[in-house]
Design a protein around this motif. Structure first.
Motif, short mmCIF file in Angstrom:
data_model
loop_
_atom_site.label_atom_id
_atom_site.label_comp_id
_atom_site.label_asym_id
_atom_site.label_seq_id
_atom_site.Cartn_x
_atom_site.Cartn_y
_atom_site.Cartn_z
N SER A 107 -8.74 0.19 -17.45
CA SER A 107 -9.01 -0.37 -16.14
C SER A 107 -8.50 0.45 -14.92
O SER A 107 -7.15 1.15 -15.11
CB SER A 107 -8.48 -1.79 -16.06
OG SER A 107 -8.13 -2.18 -14.65
N ARG A 323 -7.73 5.23 -28.12
CA ARG A 323 -8.25 5.70 -26.89
C ARG A 323 -7.26 5.36 -25.71
O ARG A 323 -6.51 4.64 -25.52
CB ARG A 323 -9.57 4.88 -26.30
CG ARG A 323 -10.33 5.28 -25.04
CD ARG A 323 -11.04 4.23 -24.42
NE ARG A 323 -10.01 3.39 -23.82
CZ ARG A 323 -9.07 3.21 -22.93
NH1 ARG A 323 -9.01 4.32 -22.23
NH2 ARG A 323 -8.30 2.39 -22.56
N SER A 325 -6.33 7.23 -21.31
CA SER A 325 -6.76 8.06 -20.55
C SER A 325 -5.76 9.40 -20.17
O SER A 325 -4.47 9.08 -20.39
CB SER A 325 -6.63 7.33 -18.92
OG SER A 325 -7.45 6.28 -18.97
N GLN A 445 -7.21 15.20 -7.07
CA GLN A 445 -6.61 14.75 -8.27
C GLN A 445 -6.67 16.10 -9.34
O GLN A 445 -7.88 16.70 -9.54
CB GLN A 445 -6.95 13.70 -9.13
CG GLN A 445 -6.93 12.33 -8.07
CD GLN A 445 -7.31 11.10 -8.72
OE1 GLN A 445 -6.73 10.56 -9.81
NE2 GLN A 445 -8.45 10.49 -8.55
N GLY A 507 -11.28 7.98 -16.52
CA GLY A 507 -12.10 7.90 -15.47
C GLY A 507 -11.51 7.91 -14.05
O GLY A 507 -10.42 8.00 -13.62
N GLY A 509 -11.96 6.62 -10.34
CA GLY A 509 -12.62 5.76 -9.14
C GLY A 509 -12.23 6.29 -7.74
O GLY A 509 -12.94 6.03 -6.66
N TYR A 531 -19.18 6.77 -9.41
CA TYR A 531 -17.82 6.88 -10.23
C TYR A 531 -17.74 8.29 -10.83
O TYR A 531 -18.70 9.18 -10.82
CB TYR A 531 -18.22 6.01 -11.38
CG TYR A 531 -16.98 5.63 -12.52
CD1 TYR A 531 -15.79 5.73 -12.28
CD2 TYR A 531 -17.15 5.33 -13.85
CE1 TYR A 531 -14.65 5.43 -13.16
CE2 TYR A 531 -16.42 4.97 -14.70
CZ TYR A 531 -14.95 5.20 -14.43
OH TYR A 531 -13.90 4.94 -15.12
#
Ligand SMILES: Cc1cc2nc3c(=O)[nH]c(=O)nc-3n(C[C@H](O)[C@H](O)[C@H](O)COP(=O)(O)O)c2cc1C
Length: 557
Positions: A107, A323, A325, A445, A507, A509, A531
């Motif tokens: 999330s 899993r 990030s 980033q 991910g 965002g 995305y």
């Protein structure tokens, strides 16, 4: 109605773009001690502790597309495994005085707007009715219990979003993140179901009916007030489980009727008693994109060779639970070309896991920054995911200024590249220049530039919100949600495929929308980057401690 909804959606998307000179509207400051509650409970509702039984069903990740040797029937153990692997906790992390939970579904900002509900009839061990899933304790809270009737066995999972959890931190852009998160959650459910040999398909239902069937329109439980925007849950999607002995759940009217005699229990716990901001743009886009007429677009799939089973020997539940990030990448290793091609192949829509869970045909395509893939020149690449996009997307990207004059199919210079991938090299680029671009476009980033590859997901924005409506026979701007959810689903496949390949994904965002379009020479609204994602060799932060997800519980053997 249609034009207005579409205009609201277009305006929302435009105003929530991050620009180099200004981020989308968000809170000026955050009080981390006043973060909205991460878990919702329904005190007063009867609790049912679910078994932590995922290990019993373990089988190889590479075999997930096939049915398991022994049929798994729905009962409390299989339901427990399903919910654990879809929405349950995967670990507790701690660093100094801070402790936070991670879940099987990722999330944005780890804020977890998605709530999951189970609607079930005649599943052994479970009362008929509506239950709220509590990931903190892996329990079901019986919200609306129904006396057993003549219905056959069926099982469905409904998702909602508590958008305030995301809006608290991200302001107006949060609606996008909620939809991406819903896409990830649909993916985690589809993979968890596949472990059991089950399938997940969306159920046709309009937003108001879904709100009712999830008990989210009950004025005593969700009283309208000045602060209701912090407490309300936005209905998102209802998904049916297909498995041995399971019938199709009733349609909207049947479900409403079934729940009308239910015994309602519990009151929702408070999410935020003292919000510092309010973002009306989110309420507006939520209304404009809510499904008005329940509909399902007939999914279209191009003929493709079957996806070869993944060579990993790792178990599926092991991969799902491990899993994470990546927060930092090691820029020294390269990714094997075969692993790279395999990941892209898994992203092509086929009529199988997880793409059958979509409400809309695929409209997401990839623009890749290939940084460190063994044997592939660094540069910009393109992966159109549908036959139509193979023709239309390069044409949209190749304006008169000839910036991609050297563009060519990868098969022209690499015989290892599977022809059906349709991968295109747009331009070769030196690593330094490419890193600079990838990093700056993803809000500066590092994770976008120190990985093996990163990418932007180009969505067919205009088609999704106009033709999408037309094809579904509905006029409600709902295609916008579907487009963002598809991006989340693509992200979820990448997360798991990365783990299976021994690397890790994240991910992204936060990216600068129009600068991405400018890099590609894209004008107008036809394609919009929705995305970003990155995959590489992670560096783990050894200072952060990892604990078990349910330390208070024994694993049920
Ligand atoms: C939609 C979405 C957007 C995200 N955006 C970013 C991002 O911009 N930068 C980043 O470092 N991580 C990003 N993440 C990763 C989340 O921070 C991560 O999923 C969350 O902290 C939970 O950790 P886990 O994925 O390890 O379970 C994103 C994740 C999602 C699902």
């Amino acid at each position: 109605m249609s034009d207005t909804s579409q205009e609201v959606v277009r305006a929302y998307h435009a105003r929530t773009k991050h620009r180099f000179d200004a981020y989308a509207e968000g809170p000026g400051q955050l009080d981390w001690d006043a973060q909205p509650a991460a878990f919702r409970h329904y005190p007063g509702a009867p609790l049912l502790e679910l078994p932590l039984a995922a290990d019993r069903y373990e089988r190889c990740y590479g075999q997930l597309a096939k049915k398991p040797k022994n049929e798994v029937t729905p009962d409390l153990n299989s339901l427990g495994a399903l919910l654990e692997l879809a929405f349950g906790l995967s670990a507790w992390k701690s660093w100094g005085p801070n402790r936070w939970a991670l879940r099987c579904n990722p999330s944005s900002g780890n804020l977890h707007p998605v709530e999951a509900y189970v609607l079930a009839s005649k599943v052994p061990g479970l009362d008929d009715g509506l239950h709220h899933y509590d990931p903190e304790f892996h329990t079901l809270e019986g919200r609306a219990l129904v006396a057993p009737g003549a219905e056959p066995a069926w099982l469905a999972v409904g998702l909602s979003s508590i958008m305030w959890r995301e809006a608290w931190k991200y302001g107006e852009r949060a609606f996008r993140y909620c939809q991406l998160d819903v896409g990830h959650a649909v993916g985690t459910l589809a993979y968890a179901a596949a472990l059991l040999g089950w399938e997940v398909v969306p159920i046709t239902m309009d937003g108001l009916a879904l709100r009712h069937c999830l008990g989210l329109d009950r004025p005593d439980d969700f009283p309208p007030s000045r602060y209701d925007f912090t407490e309300i849950e936005e209905p998102e999607i209802l998904l049916a489980l297909r498995g041995p002995g399971l019938h199709a759940p009733p349609a909207a009217a049947g479900l409403t009727n079934w729940l009308s005699a239910a015994d309602w229990q519990g009151k929702p716990s408070r999410i935020d008693a003292a919000p510092g901001y309010r973002w009306p743009a989110i309420d507006q886009v939520a209304v404009a994109s809510r499904e008005v007429v329940g509909s399902q677009e007939a999914l279209r799939f191009a003929p493709l060779p079957p996806l070869a089973p993944h060579p990993t020997t790792a178990g599926a539940s092991e991969i799902i639970r491990q899993r994470r990030s990546a927060q930092c990448f090691d820029p020294r290793p390269t990714l094997a070309k075969t692993a790279f091609y395999r990941m892209l192949d898994a992203l092509l829509p086929r009529p199988q896991l997880p793409w059958l869970a979509q409400q809309m045909s695929s409209r997401i395509h990839l623009q890749l920054f290939v940084l460190r893939v063994d044997g592939l020149p660094s540069g910009l690449y393109l992966l159109p995911r549908t036959p139509a996009a193979v023709v239309e997307l390069p044409a949209a990207l190749l304006p008169a200024d000839q910036r991609f004059a050297e563009c060519r199919p990868v098969t022209e210079f690499d015989r290892d590249c599977p022809a059906h991938l349709g991968l295109i090299q747009l331009a070769e680029m030196g690593l330094q220049e490419l890193q600079r671009l990838a990093r700056s476009l993803s809000c500066h980033q590092d994770i976008a530039s120190s990985s093996a590859f990163s990418l932007g997901m180009l969505g067919e924005f205009e088609t999704a919100i106009t033709q999408g409506d037309f094809l579904r026979g509905a006029v409600d701007g709902h295609g916008y949600r579907n487009l963002l959810r598809e991006a989340g689903l693509v992200g979820q496949v990448l997360y798991l495929e990365a783990e299976a390949a021994g690397v890790r994904g994240t991910g992204i965002g936060c990216f600068f929308d129009d600068p991405v379009h400018q890099l590609l020479g894209l004008t107008g609204q036809c394609y919009q980057s929705v995305y970003h994602f990155t995959v590489g060799t992670p560096i783990n932060d050894e200072r952060i401690e990892t604990g078990p997800p349910y330390p208070q519980r024994q694993q049920d053997a």
